[in-house]
Design an enzyme around this catalytic site. Structure first.
Site, PDB file in Angstrom:
ATOM      1  N   SER A  44      28.161  30.087  33.202  1.00  0.00           N
ATOM      2  CA  SER A  44      28.757  29.276  32.134  1.00  0.00           C
ATOM      3  C   SER A  44      30.270  29.482  32.066  1.00  0.00           C
ATOM      4  O   SER A  44      31.003  28.560  31.692  1.00  0.00           O
ATOM      5  CB  SER A  44      28.106  29.576  30.777  1.00  0.00           C
ATOM      6  OG  SER A  44      28.454  30.860  30.325  1.00  0.00           O
ATOM      7  N   LEU A  65      28.562  40.844  38.749  1.00  0.00           N
ATOM      8  CA  LEU A  65      28.072  42.133  38.255  1.00  0.00           C
ATOM      9  C   LEU A  65      28.262  43.301  39.221  1.00  0.00           C
ATOM     10  O   LEU A  65      27.860  44.423  38.913  1.00  0.00           O
ATOM     11  CB  LEU A  65      26.587  42.007  37.881  1.00  0.00           C
ATOM     12  CG  LEU A  65      26.297  40.966  36.804  1.00  0.00           C
ATOM     13  CD1 LEU A  65      24.806  40.909  36.501  1.00  0.00           C
ATOM     14  CD2 LEU A  65      27.092  41.241  35.534  1.00  0.00           C
ATOM     15  N   HIS A 115      35.086  40.394  30.317  1.00  0.00           N
ATOM     16  CA  HIS A 115      34.059  41.336  29.867  1.00  0.00           C
ATOM     17  C   HIS A 115      33.766  41.084  28.389  1.00  0.00           C
ATOM     18  O   HIS A 115      34.699  40.943  27.589  1.00  0.00           O
ATOM     19  CB  HIS A 115      34.527  42.780  30.066  1.00  0.00           C
ATOM     20  CG  HIS A 115      33.474  43.774  29.695  1.00  0.00           C
ATOM     21  ND1 HIS A 115      32.429  44.098  30.535  1.00  0.00           N
ATOM     22  CD2 HIS A 115      33.266  44.467  28.548  1.00  0.00           C
ATOM     23  CE1 HIS A 115      31.628  44.966  29.923  1.00  0.00           C
ATOM     24  NE2 HIS A 115      32.115  45.203  28.716  1.00  0.00           N
ATOM     25  N   GLU A 124      34.710  33.751  25.139  1.00  0.00           N
ATOM     26  CA  GLU A 124      35.020  33.891  26.571  1.00  0.00           C
ATOM     27  C   GLU A 124      35.354  32.534  27.183  1.00  0.00           C
ATOM     28  O   GLU A 124      36.242  32.436  28.023  1.00  0.00           O
ATOM     29  CB  GLU A 124      33.812  34.471  27.328  1.00  0.00           C
ATOM     30  CG  GLU A 124      33.669  35.968  27.216  1.00  0.00           C
ATOM     31  CD  GLU A 124      32.611  36.490  28.174  1.00  0.00           C
ATOM     32  OE1 GLU A 124      31.418  36.268  27.889  1.00  0.00           O
ATOM     33  OE2 GLU A 124      32.964  37.119  29.183  1.00  0.00           O
TER      34      GLU A 124
HETATM   35  C1  GRF Z   1      29.547  36.919  30.428  1.00  0.00           C
HETATM   36  O1  GRF Z   1      29.416  37.334  29.096  1.00  0.00           O
HETATM   37  C2  GRF Z   1      30.387  37.885  31.215  1.00  0.00           C
HETATM   38  O2  GRF Z   1      31.427  38.432  30.525  1.00  0.00           O
HETATM   39  C3  GRF Z   1      29.377  38.957  31.490  1.00  0.00           C
HETATM   40  O3  GRF Z   1      28.183  38.267  31.766  1.00  0.00           O
HETATM   41  C4  GRF Z   1      28.215  36.990  31.144  1.00  0.00           C
HETATM   42  C5  GRF Z   1      28.099  35.982  32.224  1.00  0.00           C
HETATM   43  O4  GRF Z   1      27.849  34.727  31.736  1.00  0.00           O
HETATM   44  N1  GRF Z   1      29.825  39.863  32.494  1.00  0.00           N
HETATM   45  P1  GRF Z   1      27.922  33.455  32.700  1.00  0.00           P
HETATM   46  O5  GRF Z   1      27.189  33.783  33.995  1.00  0.00           O
HETATM   47  O6  GRF Z   1      29.358  33.138  32.931  1.00  0.00           O
HETATM   48  O7  GRF Z   1      27.210  32.370  31.949  1.00  0.00           O
END
Ligand code: GRF
Length: 224
Positions: A14, A83, A102, A172
């Site tokens: 996302s 990750l 993060h 984010e």
């Molecule tokens: C986000 O909150 C990012 O910060 C964390 O995992 C989530 C990933 O979400 N490390 P997406 O895959 O971008 O939807």
């Protein structure tokens, strides 16, 4: 000159989608490559639907990373829900040009094993009254690099990890594009608030953002 961006993801994507929306044709930056450690990452669909090359990379194969980033003339690597650790030789070659988002106010609730719902669960268990989002430079240690931008998110009475995660994610989706646009304007990642493009941030982003470290290459200690 358009800044050429690679985005690394491991899952839903996302944040990749929020970047793709922010970087419409004519923007000072373009996502030209998406990489993942997981061939089944759902977020790859966002790249494929826009004909952006999407590649699976072995997280330990530094040579493959360097070759791919080099041949695509990548200026900035954005970790958006990626990750794994970026291989150390890649960090060295692109020092100051890799950023991560993060979902907490680092250095709190960061480090190895702190990802996804675990972060928000830990925030709730700690009794913290606020959490937030951190955009930071990437170095050889999880979640340790210098902070470029942070935005607070209050923890509300009755919050579950899921509800808190959803509110943090919304932030984010604004803060990461703002950081990328600031980087594109400056030619490199910068501390948000010092960039000439802060006025392009979404309403509600700039005045709530706070910056912590005015020297983005210095690094800051984090959790082991
Ligand atoms: C986000 O909150 C990012 O910060 C964390 O995992 C989530 C990933 O979400 N490390 P997406 O895959 O971008 O939807």
């Amino acid at each position: 000159m358009t800044m050429r961006i690679a985005v690394a993801i491991s899952g839903r994507g996302s944040n990749l989608e929020s970047l793709l929306r922010a970087l419409q044709p004519g923007a000072p930056a373009a996502i030209v490559l998406v990489v993942t450690d997981r061939a089944e990452a759902a977020g790859l669909a966002h790249a494929r639907s826009r004909n952006i090359p999407a590649m699976v990379l072995d997280p330990a194969d530094a040579a493959a990373w360097l070759e791919l980033l080099g041949e695509n003339q990548i200026d900035l690597l954005v970790l958006a829900g990626y990750l794994r650790l970026v291989p150390a030789p890649v960090v060295a070659a692109y020092r100051g040009r890799i950023i991560n988002t993060h979902p907490s106010l680092l250095p709190a609730f960061g480090g190895r094993g702190m990802y996804g719902e675990r972060v928000h669960q830990a925030v709730l268990e700690s009794g913290a009254r606020e959490t937030g989002v951190t955009i930071h430079l990437v170095d050889e240690v999880y979640d340790r690099g210098a902070v470029l931008a942070q935005q607070r998110v209050p923890v509300l009475r009755g919050d579950t990890a899921e509800r808190l995660a959803a509110r943090v994610l919304e932030v984010e989706h604004r803060l990461l594009p703002a950081a990328v646009l600031a980087a594109a304007a400056a030619g490199r990642p910068v501390v948000l608030g010092e960039s000439p493009v802060t006025s392009h941030q979404s309403p509600g982003t700039s005045h709530q953002s706070r910056t912590r470290d005015k020297t983005p290459n210095s690094g800051s200690p984090g959790k082991p």
